[in-house]
Write an enzyme that holds these catalytic residues in place. Structure first.
Site, mmCIF file in Angstrom:
data_model
loop_
_atom_site.group_PDB
_atom_site.id
_atom_site.type_symbol
_atom_site.label_atom_id
_atom_site.label_comp_id
_atom_site.label_asym_id
_atom_site.label_seq_id
_atom_site.Cartn_x
_atom_site.Cartn_y
_atom_site.Cartn_z
ATOM 1 N N ARG A 81 0.832 -1.206 0.000
ATOM 2 C CA ARG A 81 0.000 0.000 0.000
ATOM 3 C C ARG A 81 0.866 1.255 0.000
ATOM 4 O O ARG A 81 0.542 2.250 -0.648
ATOM 5 C CB ARG A 81 -0.968 0.003 1.181
ATOM 6 C CG ARG A 81 -1.926 1.184 1.152
ATOM 7 C CD ARG A 81 -3.021 1.068 2.190
ATOM 8 N NE ARG A 81 -2.499 1.144 3.551
ATOM 9 C CZ ARG A 81 -3.294 1.181 4.625
ATOM 10 N NH1 ARG A 81 -4.621 1.119 4.493
ATOM 11 N NH2 ARG A 81 -2.762 1.228 5.833
ATOM 12 N N LYS A 181 -2.513 7.123 0.866
ATOM 13 C CA LYS A 181 -2.267 7.302 2.299
ATOM 14 C C LYS A 181 -1.178 8.363 2.442
ATOM 15 O O LYS A 181 0.001 8.062 2.691
ATOM 16 C CB LYS A 181 -1.871 5.988 2.963
ATOM 17 C CG LYS A 181 -1.967 6.047 4.492
ATOM 18 C CD LYS A 181 -1.844 4.668 5.097
ATOM 19 C CE LYS A 181 -1.876 4.711 6.619
ATOM 20 N NZ LYS A 181 -3.151 5.176 7.162
#
Length: 330
Positions: A81, A181
């Site tokens: 991620r 993120k």
């Protein structure tokens, strides 16, 4: 004016910085910086350059991994991620080689940072930044950087219910931005502050459609409906939550318990949440925050429910015995 002008010596600066750091609550134990390719354990040294674009432009990404009882939980997934967020935000990777080589190098550094810390239970956070070099708007002339910090802190929290509110006065992130993120948490912070102004803790955001829920300020959302369905909002308007994905993978065991009948990601109307038997905010792989009231309306029995307790137990067991844990050889 001359009396106010004080150019500190190196010794005076570090003395003051050490004193300042000693009064802060956050307990960082060790930091790695690729800029110096080494570790420091003096908190006065745990900082980044002011011209690092992660600081002056918000151009950086981060992720977090859990260390519990000497076991590192789901590091591969969180690294994937991190790199995906870096690609989406055009943050260059800091080490030589391709993406796989960089991921292997970052994994090695994270593990070594944990060993330097010497802790078996901790929170581990790491950042990819466009790095220092100037105060421009683009990364041109900057040196990409990788930072790792190991912090003291609990991993599995005691389930304690809290009151929440819907936050509508802070604009929702654009769909293209929700999947990154980023360390630029201004919108997330404003959601939290608005929630606390209204008596909540994290805040529940509404999707751009104005009718269905999306996510909390920094947490995924799990809803157990009044007819025992486990629902979570689709990924279109939320960060791809590693914790939510893990809970969905554990759903067959929750269904087997008889507490729910189905589990899926689909749009969840706010009205469905108001009548839910349980509402959970989840994140960081292990953190579960049962919501006992929303906008003054009691959720379920007004206390942490059986699904929350079972999810927590299943995750703890997964850390100890599941395939996503890596035992650190200290």
């Amino acid at each position: 004016m001359d009396k106010m002008r004080k150019v500190l010596s190196t010794e005076e600066y570090w003395s003051r910085m050490t004193e300042m750091r000693s009064g802060l609550a956050d307990k960082m134990v060790v930091m790695y910086s690729s800029l110096v390719d080494g570790w420091v354990t003096d908190r006065a040294l745990m900082s980044i350059p002011l011209d690092d674009h992660m600081a002056c432009r918000g151009h950086g990404v981060f992720d977090t991994v859990t260390l519990q009882n000497g076991k590192l939980y789901r590091l591969e997934r969180h690294l994937q991620r991190l790199v995906q967020s870096a690609e989406m935000s055009r943050v260059s990777l800091p080490f030589e080689g391709d993406k796989e080589a960089n991921m292997a190098k970052m994994k090695e550094i994270i593990i070594e940072t944990i060993k330097v810390a010497g802790m078996k239970t901790a929170m581990v956070r790491y950042f990819l930044s466009t790095g220092p070099g100037n105060f421009g708007f683009t990364p041109a002339g900057c040196k990409p950087a990788f930072y790792v910090v190991v912090r003291e802190g609990s991993v599995v929290d005691e389930l304690q219910g809290h009151a929440e509110v819907v936050v509508r006065d802070v604009p929702h992130k654009e769909p293209e931005m929700t999947g990154i993120k980023s360390n630029n948490y201004l919108q997330n912070t404003l959601v939290t502050l608005s929630a606390r102004d209204k008596g909540g803790l994290f805040g529940l955001q509404i999707s751009p459609d104005g009718e269905t829920i999306s996510e909390s300020c920094m947490l995924g959302v799990i809803v157990v409906t009044s007819d025992n369905q486990l629902l979570t909002p689709p990924l279109a308007h939320v960060l791809p939550s590693c914790t939510v994905n893990k809970i969905l993978s554990l759903a067959p065991k929750i269904i087997e318990s008889g507490l729910i009948t189905t589990a899926e990601a689909r749009p969840v109307p706010l009205e469905t949440v108001y009548t839910a038997s349980e509402l959970l905010f989840v994140g960081g792989d292990t953190h579960i925050f049962p919501v006992t009231s929303l906008d003054g309306r009691t959720i379920g029995e007004g206390k942490p429910g059986p699904v929350a307790r079972l999810i927590q137990a299943l995750i703890e067991d997964d850390i100890e015995n599941g395939p996503d844990s890596m035992t650190i050889d200290f």
